[in-house]
Design an enzyme around this catalytic site. Structure first.
Site, PDB file in Angstrom:
ATOM      1  N   CYS A  23       0.831  -1.207   0.000  1.00  0.00           N
ATOM      2  CA  CYS A  23       0.000   0.000   0.000  1.00  0.00           C
ATOM      3  C   CYS A  23       0.874   1.269   0.000  1.00  0.00           C
ATOM      4  CB  CYS A  23      -1.008  -0.042   1.134  1.00  0.00           C
ATOM      5  SG  CYS A  23      -2.478   0.913   0.734  1.00  0.00           S
ATOM      6  N   HIS A  32      -3.608  -5.202   0.524  1.00  0.00           N
ATOM      7  CA  HIS A  32      -3.037  -5.699   1.791  1.00  0.00           C
ATOM      8  C   HIS A  32      -3.081  -7.226   1.831  1.00  0.00           C
ATOM      9  CE1 HIS A  32      -2.645  -1.833   3.927  1.00  0.00           C
ATOM     10  NE2 HIS A  32      -3.605  -1.463   3.092  1.00  0.00           N
ATOM     11  N   GLU A  74      -1.579  -9.206   3.661  1.00  0.00           N
ATOM     12  CA  GLU A  74      -1.467  -9.750   5.023  1.00  0.00           C
ATOM     13  C   GLU A  74      -2.828 -10.136   5.598  1.00  0.00           C
ATOM     14  OE1 GLU A  74      -1.004  -6.633   4.109  1.00  0.00           O
ATOM     15  OE2 GLU A  74      -1.496  -5.160   5.659  1.00  0.00           O
TER      16      GLU A  74
HETATM   17  N1  LIG Z   1      -3.303   1.688   3.656  1.00  0.00           N
HETATM   18  C1  LIG Z   1      -2.397   2.493   3.156  1.00  0.00           C
HETATM   19  O1  LIG Z   1      -1.195   2.241   3.191  1.00  0.00           O
HETATM   20  C2  LIG Z   1      -2.885   3.772   2.533  1.00  0.00           C
HETATM   21  C3  LIG Z   1      -1.853   4.450   1.680  1.00  0.00           C
HETATM   22  C4  LIG Z   1      -2.162   5.898   1.392  1.00  0.00           C
HETATM   23  N2  LIG Z   1      -2.117   6.676   2.595  1.00  0.00           N
HETATM   24  C5  LIG Z   1      -3.497   6.021   0.689  1.00  0.00           C
HETATM   25  O2  LIG Z   1      -4.455   6.460   1.281  1.00  0.00           O
HETATM   26  O3  LIG Z   1      -3.602   5.684  -0.461  1.00  0.00           O
END
Ligand SMILES: NC(=O)CC[C@H](N)C(=O)O
Length: 342
Positions: free
Chosen positions: A131, A293, A295
Site C-alpha cells: 500500500c 493488503h 497480510e
Molecule cells: N493503507 C495504506 O497504506 C494507505 C496508503 C495511502 N495513505 C493512501 O491512502 O492511499
C-alpha cells in the site's frame, strides 16, 4: 436417499473425520516447525512509523510468521522507525535478509521509507512494499532513476502549496472517484479484483495457490491468455498516477497487476535494467510491491503468496551470505523476466 442423490450421513461423517485428521496433521506440522530449535533465523526489517504501537503491524507480523513457518525458518521481525535519523545505518548494519515497508498514512517518515527502499533496491535485498509501501517504491524510482527529485504523492502536498510543476512530480495521486474535500467514506475499501500478467514473479507465486488465492481470468473480461485473477483487500485513497506509468516502465519498473480497467496499478515488480541485460548481469532477486493488503488474507496453514515469495528470497539471501558471497548477483533462481518478454 440414493434416488434424491442426498449424501449418506455415514459418508458425510467419514469425509468430516478425514478432513479433521488432515487439519490436525497440518496444525501439528505448524506447531512442530515453530518449536524446532534447529531451524535457521531469518531477519526481516519492517520500516514504518507506528513502531511504538506494536499492534498496528500485528497482521504484518502474523503474515511474516506464516510464511516463515512454511519456509522452515524462525522469524526475527525487527521494527524500525521510519523517521529515525539512524535508519539507514540500522539497515546497513542489521544483517537483514529482507525489507518490508507496510501501509500507512501521512507524510512523517516518508523520506525514511524511500531511503530504505532505495537501499534494498540498490543492494539487491529482497523487498516487499504494501500500500503506502508501494507508493513509496514508485516515489523512490521516480526520484532516483527518472531523476525527478521532487516526486511525491498528492497526499503529502499541503493544499496551500503551489501546484506541482507540470504535474510531473505527483507520481501518486488522489483517486478520481474520491471526494477531495471530505475524508469520510472516500477510501477504496475491501476485496477488489486484480489481473496478474503472465511471465511475472507474482503470477508464478499466485499460480502455485490456484484454487486458494487465484483463478484463471475469462477471455473478454480483460483477462485470458494465462492472466490470473485474484481478490485481495484494499484500504487506500491514493494510487499510482497513470500518466507516469509509461516513463516508469521504460525505466525498468513493470506494472504486472492492474484492475479490470487497466488504469489502476495494483502490483509492481522490478524487471532487469537495460544495463543489467547488456552486461548479462542478474537483476534484483525479489522486488515487488502491491497496492492491496495481502497480510489480511494470510493464514497459518495458507500463507500469502507474496509473503511466501519474500521469505523464500530472504532464505536464499541468508544462504548466499553463509557461503560468503558478496552482492546478490548469481544467488538466485530469477523469475521475473525482462520487461519486453512480459
Ligand atoms: N493503507 C495504506 O497504506 C494507505 C496508503 C495511502 N495513505 C493512501 O491512502 O492511499
Amino acid at each position: 436417499m440414493e434416488r434424491l442423490r442426498l449424501p449418506s450421513p455415514v459418508d458425510g461423517r467419514l469425509e468430516e473425520a478425514k478432513e479433521d485428521a488432515r487439519l490436525l496433521q497440518q496444525w501439528e506440522t505448524v506447531a512442530n516447525t515453530v518449536d524446532d530449535p534447529s531451524l535457521p533465523s531469518v531477519r526481516i526489517a519492517v520500516v514504518g512509523k507506528y513502531t511504538g504501537l506494536r499492534d498496528s503491524y500485528l497482521s504484518i507480523e502474523k503474515a511474516l510468521q506464516h510464511a516463515a513457518i512454511a519456509t522452515r525458518q524462525h522469524l526475527q521481525a525487527v521494527f524500525l522507525e521510519s523517521s529515525s535519523p539512524s535508519l539507514l545505518a540500522s539497515l546497513q548494519e542489521g544483517d537483514f535478509h529482507a525489507l518490508l515497508v507496510p501501509g500507512g498514512f501521512g507524510t512523517r517518515g516518508l523520506d525514511g521509507k524511500v531511503g530504505a527502499i532505495r537501499w534494498a533496491r540498490e543492494s539487491k535485498i529482497p523487498f516487499l512494499g504494501i500500500c503506502l509501501g508501494m507508493q513509496a517504491a514508485v516515489i523512490e524510482y521516480a526520484r532516483s532513476v527518472l531523476g525527478r527529485s521532487a516526486a511525491t504523492s498528492t497526499e503529502f502536498v499541503s493544499p496551500s502549496a503551489p501546484a506541482l510543476m507540470e504535474g510531473k512530480e505527483d507520481v501518486v495521486i488522489f483517486m478520481p472517484e474520491g471526494d477531495k474535500a471530505r475524508m469520510g467514506g472516500t477510501m477504496r475499501l475491501g476485496a477488489r479484483t486484480t489481473l496478474l500478467q503472465p511471465h511475472s514473479l507474482v503470477h508464478r507465486l499466485y499460480a502455485e495457490h490456484l484454487g486458494a488465492g487465484g483463478r484463471e481470468a475469462e477471455e473478454g473480461g480483460g483477462g485470458g491468455g494465462g492472466v490470473l485473477e485474484v481478490d485481495e483487500r484494499h484500504r487506500h485513497r491514493y494510487e499510482v498516477n497513470p500518466d507516469v506509468v509509461s516513463d516508469l516502465e521504460a525505466a525498468g519498473l513493470r506494472f504486472v497487476g492492474k484492475d479490470r480497467t487497466g488504469q489502476r496499478m495494483e502490483i509492481l515488480e522490478l524487471g532487469e535494467t537495460t544495463e543489467e541485460r547488456r552486461n548479462g548481469r542478474q537483476g534484483h532477486p525479489f522486488f515487488a510491491a502491491v497496492q492491496f493488503h495481502p497480510e489480511f488474507k494470510s493464514r497459518p496453514t495458507a500463507p500469502s503468496p507474496l509473503f511466501l515469495g519474500l521469505l523464500r528470497a530472504a532464505s536464499r539471501e541468508r544462504e548466499r551470505r553463509a557461503r560468503g558471497e558478496k552482492g546478490s548477483q548469481g544467488a538466485k533462481e530469477r523469475v521475473a523476466p525482462s520487461m519486453d518478454e512480459g
